[in-house]
Design a protein around this motif. Structure first.
Motif, mmCIF file in Angstrom:
data_model
loop_
_atom_site.group_PDB
_atom_site.id
_atom_site.type_symbol
_atom_site.label_atom_id
_atom_site.label_comp_id
_atom_site.label_asym_id
_atom_site.label_seq_id
_atom_site.Cartn_x
_atom_site.Cartn_y
_atom_site.Cartn_z
ATOM 1 N N LEU A 64 1.009 -1.263 -0.006
ATOM 2 C CA LEU A 64 -0.012 0.017 -0.039
ATOM 3 C C LEU A 64 0.870 1.252 -0.124
ATOM 4 O O LEU A 64 0.428 2.244 -0.557
ATOM 5 N N ASP A 65 1.989 1.293 0.572
ATOM 6 C CA ASP A 65 2.844 2.352 0.744
ATOM 7 C C ASP A 65 3.387 2.595 -0.520
ATOM 8 O O ASP A 65 3.620 3.788 -0.988
ATOM 9 N N ILE A 66 3.847 1.689 -1.380
ATOM 10 C CA ILE A 66 4.521 1.680 -2.504
ATOM 11 C C ILE A 66 3.428 2.433 -3.696
ATOM 12 O O ILE A 66 3.812 3.281 -4.364
ATOM 13 N N LYS A 67 2.229 1.909 -3.344
ATOM 14 C CA LYS A 67 1.063 2.402 -4.401
ATOM 15 C C LYS A 67 0.669 3.879 -3.963
ATOM 16 O O LYS A 67 -0.256 4.474 -4.284
ATOM 17 N N HIS A 68 1.134 4.279 -2.651
ATOM 18 C CA HIS A 68 0.624 5.625 -2.014
ATOM 19 C C HIS A 68 -0.628 5.607 -1.878
ATOM 20 O O HIS A 68 -1.403 6.442 -1.889
ATOM 21 N N LYS A 69 -1.256 4.410 -1.287
ATOM 22 C CA LYS A 69 -2.469 4.360 -0.911
ATOM 23 C C LYS A 69 -2.846 4.295 0.528
ATOM 24 O O LYS A 69 -3.929 3.973 0.906
ATOM 25 N N LEU A 70 -1.738 4.258 1.268
ATOM 26 C CA LEU A 70 -1.890 4.016 2.817
ATOM 27 C C LEU A 70 -2.979 5.120 3.430
ATOM 28 O O LEU A 70 -3.762 4.718 4.116
ATOM 29 N N PHE A 71 -2.690 6.519 2.994
ATOM 30 C CA PHE A 71 -3.580 7.437 3.530
ATOM 31 C C PHE A 71 -4.955 7.371 3.154
ATOM 32 O O PHE A 71 -5.852 7.408 3.870
ATOM 33 N N ASP A 72 -5.016 7.133 1.596
ATOM 34 C CA ASP A 72 -6.529 6.810 1.064
ATOM 35 C C ASP A 72 -7.302 5.695 2.012
ATOM 36 O O ASP A 72 -8.393 6.123 2.245
ATOM 37 N N LYS A 73 -6.539 4.794 2.137
ATOM 38 C CA LYS A 73 -7.144 3.442 2.783
ATOM 39 C C LYS A 73 -7.651 3.862 4.060
ATOM 40 O O LYS A 73 -8.741 3.327 4.606
ATOM 41 N N PHE A 74 -6.773 4.507 5.086
ATOM 42 C CA PHE A 74 -7.164 4.495 6.314
ATOM 43 C C PHE A 74 -6.957 5.859 6.928
ATOM 44 O O PHE A 74 -7.441 6.148 8.107
ATOM 45 N N ASP A 75 -7.310 7.011 6.110
ATOM 46 C CA ASP A 75 -7.429 8.104 6.380
ATOM 47 C C ASP A 75 -6.400 8.460 7.879
ATOM 48 O O ASP A 75 -7.117 9.257 8.560
ATOM 49 N N CYS A 76 -5.280 8.237 7.785
ATOM 50 C CA CYS A 76 -4.310 8.452 8.991
ATOM 51 C C CYS A 76 -2.821 8.356 8.260
ATOM 52 O O CYS A 76 -2.885 7.816 7.264
ATOM 53 N N SER A 77 -2.183 9.255 8.860
ATOM 54 C CA SER A 77 -0.707 9.370 8.400
ATOM 55 C C SER A 77 0.172 7.797 9.078
ATOM 56 O O SER A 77 0.163 7.681 10.323
ATOM 57 N N ILE A 78 0.127 6.910 8.240
ATOM 58 C CA ILE A 78 1.109 5.786 8.397
ATOM 59 C C ILE A 78 2.368 5.869 7.848
ATOM 60 O O ILE A 78 2.426 5.905 6.682
ATOM 61 N N ILE A 79 3.469 5.815 8.773
ATOM 62 C CA ILE A 79 4.682 6.243 8.156
ATOM 63 C C ILE A 79 5.788 4.851 8.254
ATOM 64 O O ILE A 79 5.478 4.318 9.216
ATOM 65 N N ILE A 80 6.763 4.900 7.383
ATOM 66 C CA ILE A 80 7.761 4.067 7.439
ATOM 67 C C ILE A 80 8.982 4.519 8.003
ATOM 68 O O ILE A 80 9.211 5.644 7.416
ATOM 69 N N GLY A 81 9.595 4.064 8.979
ATOM 70 C CA GLY A 81 10.934 4.614 9.371
ATOM 71 C C GLY A 81 11.712 3.458 9.710
ATOM 72 O O GLY A 81 11.519 2.380 9.514
ATOM 73 N N SER A 82 13.066 3.741 10.261
ATOM 74 C CA SER A 82 14.306 3.064 10.487
ATOM 75 C C SER A 82 14.879 3.449 11.909
ATOM 76 O O SER A 82 14.926 4.791 12.034
ATOM 77 N N THR A 83 14.809 2.739 12.741
ATOM 78 C CA THR A 83 15.741 3.088 14.137
ATOM 79 C C THR A 83 17.119 3.372 13.972
ATOM 80 O O THR A 83 17.686 2.941 12.878
ATOM 81 N N SER A 84 17.525 4.245 14.718
ATOM 82 C CA SER A 84 18.951 4.594 14.575
ATOM 83 C C SER A 84 19.478 4.274 15.978
ATOM 84 O O SER A 84 18.904 4.283 16.895
#
Length: 162
Positions: free
Chosen positions: A122-142
C-alpha cells in the motif's frame, strides 16, 4: 558517472517509462517498484533501512509520546508502532494517533492485522492514507534511540503512555 536510471533492484539494466508506469525489462514489476520506492527515501533512512536488525524495538500497538523534528522545528506528538520488517530495519507506525483514533477508533486493531508486506504494498502505491485516512509512516531505528522516517523526520524521546 553513475547511471541514475539503473534499476535499483537488479542493478543491471536501465528502467524506462512505458507510457503508463516505470518498468524494468528484467525484473518482476512488484520487485522493481519496491526497490525503486526504497531508493527514493531520505538518504539516512535508506542506509538505516538496509540494516538487518533494528537498534531498538517499541511495543506494537502501544502509544508513545515523543518529539518529532522536521524542517528545524520540534513538536510533540504521539505514535503507535504497528509492524516491522523481519529482514530489515524498517517499521510502520501511526503518526498523530490522537487524530487517527478520532476518525477511526479501531485503526490500531485493524492495522495490527496487516502484515508488513501488505502495508509495504500500500505504501509503494501511495494508498495508505487513502485507505485508512491516517498518517502511517515507514521509518528505521537509529543508534541514537530515534526513528528516521522515509521523508527524513526524526522521532525521539519516546515515553510509553499508560
Amino acid at each position: 558517472m553513475e547511471n541514475r536510471f539503473l534499476c535499483p533492484n537488479c542493478q543491471e539494466v536501465e528502467y524506462f517509462f512505458d507510457g503508463e508506469k516505470l518498468r524494468c525489462p528484467k525484473c518482476n514489476q512488484n520487485d522493481f517498484e519496491s526497490a525503486l520506492h526504497q531508493s527514493e527515501g531520505n538518504i539516512e533512512y535508506q542506509e538505516l533501512s538496509k540494516l538487518s536488525n533494528p537498534f531498538f524495538e517499541l511495543v506494537f500497538g502501544e502509544i508513545y509520546d515523543c518529539d518529532v523534528v522536521y524542517n528545524g522545528k520540534i513538536e510533540k506528538t504521539a505514535i503507535v508502532p504497528i509492524n516491522s520488517n523481519p529482514k530489515f530495519n524498517q517499521l510502520f507506525f501511526l503518526f498523530d494517533i490522537n487524530y487517527c483514533e478520532q476518525n477511526n477508533p479501531k485503526i490500531v486493531e485493524t492495522l495490527k492485522k496487516k502484515t508488513f508486506s501488505e502495508l509495504w504494498d500500500l505504501d509503494i502505491k501511495h494508498k495508505l492514507f487513502d485507505k485508512f485516512d491516517c498518517s502511517i509512516i515507514i521509518g528505521s531505528t537509529s543508534d541514537e534511540n530515534s526513528i528516521m522516517s522515509y521523508d527524513g523526520w526524526i522521532f525521539k524521546n519516546f515515553q510509553k503512555k499508560n
